[in-house]
Design a protein around this motif. Structure first.
Motif, PDB file in Angstrom:
ATOM      1  N   ALA A   1      26.874 -14.358  20.454  1.00 39.38           N
ATOM      2  CA  ALA A   1      27.143 -14.499  21.882  1.00 39.38           C
ATOM      3  C   ALA A   1      27.263 -13.162  22.594  1.00 39.38           C
ATOM      4  CB  ALA A   1      28.426 -15.311  22.089  1.00 39.38           C
ATOM      5  N   ASP A   2      27.467 -12.080  21.841  1.00 39.99           N
ATOM      6  CA  ASP A   2      27.694 -10.768  22.446  1.00 39.99           C
ATOM      7  C   ASP A   2      26.499  -9.838  22.367  1.00 39.99           C
ATOM      8  OD1 ASP A   2      30.404 -11.361  23.059  1.00 39.99           O
ATOM      9  OD2 ASP A   2      30.922 -10.963  20.959  1.00 39.99           O
ATOM     10  N   LEU A   3      25.612 -10.045  21.389  1.00 39.91           N
ATOM     11  CA  LEU A   3      24.570  -9.043  21.153  1.00 39.91           C
ATOM     12  C   LEU A   3      23.385  -9.630  20.394  1.00 39.91           C
ATOM     13  CD1 LEU A   3      24.016  -5.887  21.329  1.00 39.91           C
ATOM     14  CD2 LEU A   3      24.756  -5.828  18.939  1.00 39.91           C
ATOM     15  N   LEU A   4      22.187  -9.212  20.809  1.00 37.55           N
ATOM     16  CA  LEU A   4      20.982  -9.401  20.012  1.00 37.55           C
ATOM     17  C   LEU A   4      20.533  -8.016  19.562  1.00 37.55           C
ATOM     18  CD1 LEU A   4      18.538 -11.000  18.900  1.00 37.55           C
ATOM     19  CD2 LEU A   4      17.434 -10.645  21.133  1.00 37.55           C
ATOM     20  N   ALA A   5      20.457  -7.818  18.260  1.00 33.70           N
ATOM     21  CA  ALA A   5      19.985  -6.560  17.679  1.00 33.70           C
ATOM     22  C   ALA A   5      18.761  -6.860  16.831  1.00 33.70           C
ATOM     23  CB  ALA A   5      21.074  -5.913  16.825  1.00 33.70           C
ATOM     24  N   VAL A   6      17.682  -6.095  17.039  1.00 34.81           N
ATOM     25  CA  VAL A   6      16.450  -6.308  16.289  1.00 34.81           C
ATOM     26  C   VAL A   6      15.900  -4.977  15.811  1.00 34.81           C
ATOM     27  CG1 VAL A   6      15.906  -8.378  17.652  1.00 34.81           C
ATOM     28  CG2 VAL A   6      14.882  -6.175  18.282  1.00 34.81           C
ATOM     29  N   TRP A   7      15.091  -5.046  14.759  1.00 35.52           N
ATOM     30  CA  TRP A   7      14.493  -3.856  14.155  1.00 35.52           C
ATOM     31  C   TRP A   7      12.982  -3.916  14.302  1.00 35.52           C
ATOM     32  CZ3 TRP A   7      14.671   0.900  12.765  1.00 35.52           C
ATOM     33  CH2 TRP A   7      13.893   1.429  11.749  1.00 35.52           C
ATOM     34  N   LEU A   8      12.427  -2.873  14.929  1.00 39.06           N
ATOM     35  CA  LEU A   8      10.978  -2.705  15.034  1.00 39.06           C
ATOM     36  C   LEU A   8      10.564  -1.722  13.950  1.00 39.06           C
ATOM     37  CD1 LEU A   8       8.211  -3.004  16.396  1.00 39.06           C
ATOM     38  CD2 LEU A   8       8.948  -1.310  18.095  1.00 39.06           C
ATOM     39  N   ALA A   9       9.922  -2.226  12.907  1.00 40.74           N
ATOM     40  CA  ALA A   9       9.624  -1.420  11.729  1.00 40.74           C
ATOM     41  C   ALA A   9       8.402  -0.529  11.940  1.00 40.74           C
ATOM     42  CB  ALA A   9       9.388  -2.331  10.524  1.00 40.74           C
ATOM     43  N   PRO A  10       8.375   0.640  11.306  1.00 37.49           N
ATOM     44  CA  PRO A  10       7.182   1.490  11.373  1.00 37.49           C
ATOM     45  C   PRO A  10       5.954   0.737  10.872  1.00 37.49           C
ATOM     46  CG  PRO A  10       9.010   2.652  10.334  1.00 37.49           C
ATOM     47  CD  PRO A  10       9.437   1.225  10.469  1.00 37.49           C
ATOM     48  N   GLY A  11       4.824   0.952  11.540  1.00 34.68           N
ATOM     49  CA  GLY A  11       3.581   0.328  11.126  1.00 34.68           C
ATOM     50  C   GLY A  11       3.385  -1.099  11.585  1.00 34.68           C
ATOM     51  N   THR A  12       4.325  -1.653  12.352  1.00 30.04           N
ATOM     52  CA  THR A  12       4.194  -3.028  12.836  1.00 30.04           C
ATOM     53  C   THR A  12       2.997  -3.150  13.776  1.00 30.04           C
ATOM     54  OG1 THR A  12       6.587  -3.369  12.702  1.00 30.04           O
ATOM     55  CG2 THR A  12       5.343  -4.877  14.098  1.00 30.04           C
ATOM     56  N   GLU A  13       2.183  -4.192  13.590  1.00 26.79           N
ATOM     57  CA  GLU A  13       1.077  -4.443  14.515  1.00 26.79           C
ATOM     58  C   GLU A  13       1.642  -5.019  15.805  1.00 26.79           C
ATOM     59  OE1 GLU A  13      -3.412  -6.325  14.605  1.00 26.79           O
ATOM     60  OE2 GLU A  13      -1.888  -7.287  13.354  1.00 26.79           O
ATOM     61  N   CYS A  14       1.310  -4.386  16.923  1.00 26.97           N
ATOM     62  CA  CYS A  14       1.822  -4.776  18.229  1.00 26.97           C
ATOM     63  C   CYS A  14       0.664  -4.938  19.210  1.00 26.97           C
ATOM     64  CB  CYS A  14       2.774  -3.704  18.774  1.00 26.97           C
ATOM     65  SG  CYS A  14       4.193  -3.332  17.720  1.00 26.97           S
ATOM     66  N   VAL A  15       0.991  -5.404  20.403  1.00 27.77           N
ATOM     67  CA  VAL A  15       0.042  -5.433  21.519  1.00 27.77           C
ATOM     68  C   VAL A  15       0.556  -4.480  22.577  1.00 27.77           C
ATOM     69  CG1 VAL A  15      -0.907  -6.832  23.398  1.00 27.77           C
ATOM     70  CG2 VAL A  15      -0.719  -7.790  21.096  1.00 27.77           C
ATOM     71  N   ARG A  16      -0.345  -3.656  23.110  1.00 24.42           N
ATOM     72  CA  ARG A  16       0.052  -2.710  24.149  1.00 24.42           C
ATOM     73  C   ARG A  16      -1.008  -2.677  25.237  1.00 24.42           C
ATOM     74  NH1 ARG A  16      -2.305   2.574  23.813  1.00 24.42           N
ATOM     75  NH2 ARG A  16      -3.694   2.831  22.024  1.00 24.42           N
ATOM     76  N   PRO A  17      -0.616  -2.281  26.468  1.00 28.48           N
ATOM     77  CA  PRO A  17      -1.594  -2.200  27.546  1.00 28.48           C
ATOM     78  C   PRO A  17      -2.431  -0.934  27.444  1.00 28.48           C
ATOM     79  CG  PRO A  17       0.566  -1.548  28.343  1.00 28.48           C
ATOM     80  CD  PRO A  17       0.751  -2.005  26.917  1.00 28.48           C
TER      81      PRO A  17
END
Length: 236
Positions: A56-72
């Motif tokens: 209820a207080d926080l969402l914490a997430v990890w974006l790992a090196p090398g992750t395939e992403c979408v970017r503009p």
């Protein structure tokens, strides 16, 4: 998880949100952290991340090196940051798949806050800085969270000093009609509120997140083929 599969959203116990109970993701779940384009309805950033904490207080997430992403990118494939500022927001754009380069990023977001706080490290886990990303409060949906970036940001250093970032982009976005005067003032007000929290040095800066490390057994999440799908339902 193979590329193209639906993002796993393993749910934990519910919590109360502004519109009633909100499902929470269990640590280790894979979700999408997405941003809509500015001045348009389409998604142009999607990053698969691993849930570290969700309550209820926080969402914490990890974006790992090398992750395939979408970017503009610009329509001709030119990276956005290489385009001169005067035309950066007016030239036609597209999106492309790419890999997250460099070290990973820990993202922290509190419900309803118009910003999230990101932690960056140099190689060897030498803590570098916090980065306050001013944005629309996150909207949760079954596969992740969505927002819209507000251009203006803040860097916060281990010695507790801070400075504004991207003020030139913020001004250009206003000039190009991507943000009206009222919206710009709300962003500035959010920035002042974020600075007040920095000066108070409470959560998340005093919480020791710079010493956090990801579980080495966590796999790097895959980017699903339907990364831009419309949520079936969403909540703040």
């Amino acid at each position: 998880m193979a590329d193209g599969e639906a993002v796993s959203a393993g749910k934990g116990p519910g919590a109360d949100g502004p519109d009633g109970p909100v499902d929470l993701w269990a640590p280790g779940s894979h979700i999408l952290w997405r941003y809509r384009e500015n001045g348009g309805p389409h998604l142009h950033i999607a990053r698969p991340v691993t849930v570290v904490r969700d309550d209820a207080d926080l969402l914490a997430v990890w974006l790992a090196p090398g992750t395939e992403c979408v970017r503009p990118v610009l329509a001709d494939g030119t990276p956005v940051h290489l385009e001169p500022l005067a035309t950066r927001y007016t030239k036609p754009r597209s999106v492309q798949r790419d890999r997250w380069f460099g070290t990973g990023v820990l993202k922290l977001a509190r419900p309803g806050r118009p910003w999230s706080v990101w932690l960056f490290w140099d190689p060897g886990w030498r803590f570098k800085n916090w980065y306050v990303n001013l944005e629309e409060p996150l909207t949760r949906w079954e596969g992740g969270v969505d927002s819209e970036d507000h251009f203006l940001d803040i860097s916060v250093h281990p010695d507790r000093t801070w400075h504004w970032r991207d003020e030139d982009e913020f001004a250009q976005a206003r000039q190009d009609g991507l943000m009206g005067a009222g919206a710009a003032e709300r962003v500035r007000a959010a920035g002042r509120a974020a600075v007040a929290e920095i000066r108070a040095w409470g959560a998340p800066y005093a919480d020791g997140w710079e010493d956090w490390r990801p579980d080495p057994s966590w796999p790097v999440p895959s980017l699903p083929g339907d990364w831009d799908r419309t949520p079936a339902h969403a909540s703040s």
